[in-house]
Design a protein around this motif. Sequence first.
Motif, PDB file in Angstrom:
ATOM      1  N   SER A   1      66.634  34.849  48.914  1.00 34.29           N
ATOM      2  CA  SER A   1      65.851  33.812  48.251  1.00 34.29           C
ATOM      3  C   SER A   1      65.729  33.955  46.750  1.00 34.29           C
ATOM      4  O   SER A   1      65.255  33.049  46.082  1.00 34.29           O
ATOM      5  N   GLY A   2      66.139  35.079  46.201  1.00 33.45           N
ATOM      6  CA  GLY A   2      65.941  35.333  44.782  1.00 33.45           C
ATOM      7  C   GLY A   2      64.729  36.229  44.581  1.00 33.45           C
ATOM      8  O   GLY A   2      63.925  36.442  45.491  1.00 33.45           O
ATOM      9  N   PHE A   3      64.587  36.761  43.379  1.00 31.74           N
ATOM     10  CA  PHE A   3      63.482  37.671  43.077  1.00 31.74           C
ATOM     11  C   PHE A   3      62.163  36.911  43.068  1.00 31.74           C
ATOM     12  O   PHE A   3      62.025  35.894  42.398  1.00 31.74           O
ATOM     13  N   ASN A   4      61.205  37.397  43.818  1.00 30.19           N
ATOM     14  CA  ASN A   4      59.868  36.816  43.870  1.00 30.19           C
ATOM     15  C   ASN A   4      58.935  37.684  43.034  1.00 30.19           C
ATOM     16  O   ASN A   4      58.783  38.865  43.305  1.00 30.19           O
ATOM     17  N   CYS A   5      58.323  37.068  42.042  1.00 29.41           N
ATOM     18  CA  CYS A   5      57.542  37.839  41.076  1.00 29.41           C
ATOM     19  C   CYS A   5      56.157  38.222  41.543  1.00 29.41           C
ATOM     20  O   CYS A   5      55.629  39.243  41.122  1.00 29.41           O
ATOM     21  N   CYS A   6      55.581  37.404  42.395  1.00 25.40           N
ATOM     22  CA  CYS A   6      54.132  37.494  42.551  1.00 25.40           C
ATOM     23  C   CYS A   6      53.670  37.702  43.984  1.00 25.40           C
ATOM     24  O   CYS A   6      52.598  37.255  44.373  1.00 25.40           O
ATOM     25  N   LEU A   7      54.484  38.364  44.766  1.00 28.70           N
ATOM     26  CA  LEU A   7      54.103  38.694  46.140  1.00 28.70           C
ATOM     27  C   LEU A   7      53.512  40.096  46.152  1.00 28.70           C
ATOM     28  O   LEU A   7      53.955  40.963  45.424  1.00 28.70           O
ATOM     29  N   ASN A   8      52.540  40.284  47.013  1.00 32.57           N
ATOM     30  CA  ASN A   8      52.073  41.648  47.207  1.00 32.57           C
ATOM     31  C   ASN A   8      52.544  42.120  48.579  1.00 32.57           C
ATOM     32  O   ASN A   8      52.975  41.321  49.411  1.00 32.57           O
TER      33      ASN A   8
ATOM     34  N   ASN B   1      54.306  41.560  54.388  1.00 32.22           N
ATOM     35  CA  ASN B   1      54.155  42.065  55.756  1.00 32.22           C
ATOM     36  C   ASN B   1      53.636  40.984  56.696  1.00 32.22           C
ATOM     37  O   ASN B   1      54.109  40.851  57.826  1.00 32.22           O
ATOM     38  N   LYS B   2      52.665  40.181  56.242  1.00 32.06           N
ATOM     39  CA  LYS B   2      52.166  39.076  57.068  1.00 32.06           C
ATOM     40  C   LYS B   2      53.270  38.067  57.334  1.00 32.06           C
ATOM     41  O   LYS B   2      53.421  37.565  58.443  1.00 32.06           O
ATOM     42  N   TYR B   3      54.028  37.764  56.307  1.00 34.42           N
ATOM     43  CA  TYR B   3      55.120  36.798  56.450  1.00 34.42           C
ATOM     44  C   TYR B   3      56.151  37.306  57.461  1.00 34.42           C
ATOM     45  O   TYR B   3      56.574  36.574  58.351  1.00 34.42           O
TER      46      TYR B   3
ATOM     47  N   ILE C   1      54.854  29.898  48.476  1.00 32.50           N
ATOM     48  CA  ILE C   1      53.987  29.892  49.652  1.00 32.50           C
ATOM     49  C   ILE C   1      53.144  31.160  49.792  1.00 32.50           C
ATOM     50  O   ILE C   1      52.129  31.139  50.464  1.00 32.50           O
ATOM     51  N   LYS C   2      53.538  32.242  49.135  1.00 34.15           N
ATOM     52  CA  LYS C   2      52.834  33.510  49.347  1.00 34.15           C
ATOM     53  C   LYS C   2      52.407  34.222  48.063  1.00 34.15           C
ATOM     54  O   LYS C   2      51.839  35.303  48.139  1.00 34.15           O
ATOM     55  N   ALA C   3      52.642  33.649  46.904  1.00 36.52           N
ATOM     56  CA  ALA C   3      52.271  34.340  45.664  1.00 36.52           C
ATOM     57  C   ALA C   3      50.754  34.445  45.531  1.00 36.52           C
ATOM     58  O   ALA C   3      50.017  33.551  45.964  1.00 36.52           O
ATOM     59  N   VAL C   4      50.309  35.508  44.915  1.00 39.65           N
ATOM     60  CA  VAL C   4      48.874  35.725  44.755  1.00 39.65           C
ATOM     61  C   VAL C   4      48.237  34.652  43.864  1.00 39.65           C
ATOM     62  O   VAL C   4      47.046  34.385  43.977  1.00 39.65           O
ATOM     63  N   ASN C   5      49.013  34.016  42.986  1.00 36.90           N
ATOM     64  CA  ASN C   5      48.469  33.006  42.080  1.00 36.90           C
ATOM     65  C   ASN C   5      48.933  31.582  42.408  1.00 36.90           C
ATOM     66  O   ASN C   5      48.684  30.655  41.645  1.00 36.90           O
ATOM     67  N   ALA C   6      49.586  31.373  43.537  1.00 36.44           N
ATOM     68  CA  ALA C   6      50.150  30.058  43.873  1.00 36.44           C
ATOM     69  C   ALA C   6      49.074  28.987  43.977  1.00 36.44           C
ATOM     70  O   ALA C   6      49.232  27.881  43.447  1.00 36.44           O
ATOM     71  N   LYS C   7      47.985  29.288  44.637  1.00 32.81           N
ATOM     72  CA  LYS C   7      46.921  28.297  44.829  1.00 32.81           C
ATOM     73  C   LYS C   7      46.422  27.773  43.483  1.00 32.81           C
ATOM     74  O   LYS C   7      46.253  26.566  43.297  1.00 32.81           O
TER      75      LYS C   7
END
Length: 178
Positions: free
Chosen positions: A48-55, A60-62, A165-171
């Motif tokens: 998917s490419g580098f995701n910057c903002c996942l923890n 793990n949940k995903y 969909i999963k970044a800590v700052n997406a919302k």
Amino acid sequence: MNPFLGEAVGLIGIAEFKPKGDPVVDSFLKSICSFTGLNCNDLVTSLSGFNCCLNASAINKYLKNEPQSTLIKNLIHLSQIIRTKVIAKFDGFLPYNLKRYEAFRPPVYNVANLPSDLPLFLSYGGNDAISDVEDVQYLINIQKNHLGDKLKSLFVKDYGHFDFIKAVNAKDLFIMKL
């Protein structure tokens, strides 16, 4: 037209891609990882490419529920759209197409014909390997006749595909844009 790996898999009789717990798929993925040099320890980034903002907890949940199974036919159809750069129905080749569409080639979806008052929101990131910048810009340009307040887009330079969909700052980003 160059063959796509999914087409080869379909030809050997595998109808469904079940990435979770299927020994055939596990073996297949391991062989792809060793043959192609993909970093399968970080398969999310490889695909998917580098995701910057996942923890780590988000990933793990995903991964507890994803990726879901899909038909090989879906993967083949996606590859057809990518290779031809034409959004069309599934190309099952001559006998299939004649029977299904009564034509040699599958019908094309004309996305410019979407109703101009249909609300559309397109989000994409600079690191997204699935919905890349060029492809999303192409879709935005096709919709140039869309009513201005009904077409919105959000570009986030550092985002990869799963950041949306999963970044800590997406919302926070989406609330500001909408």
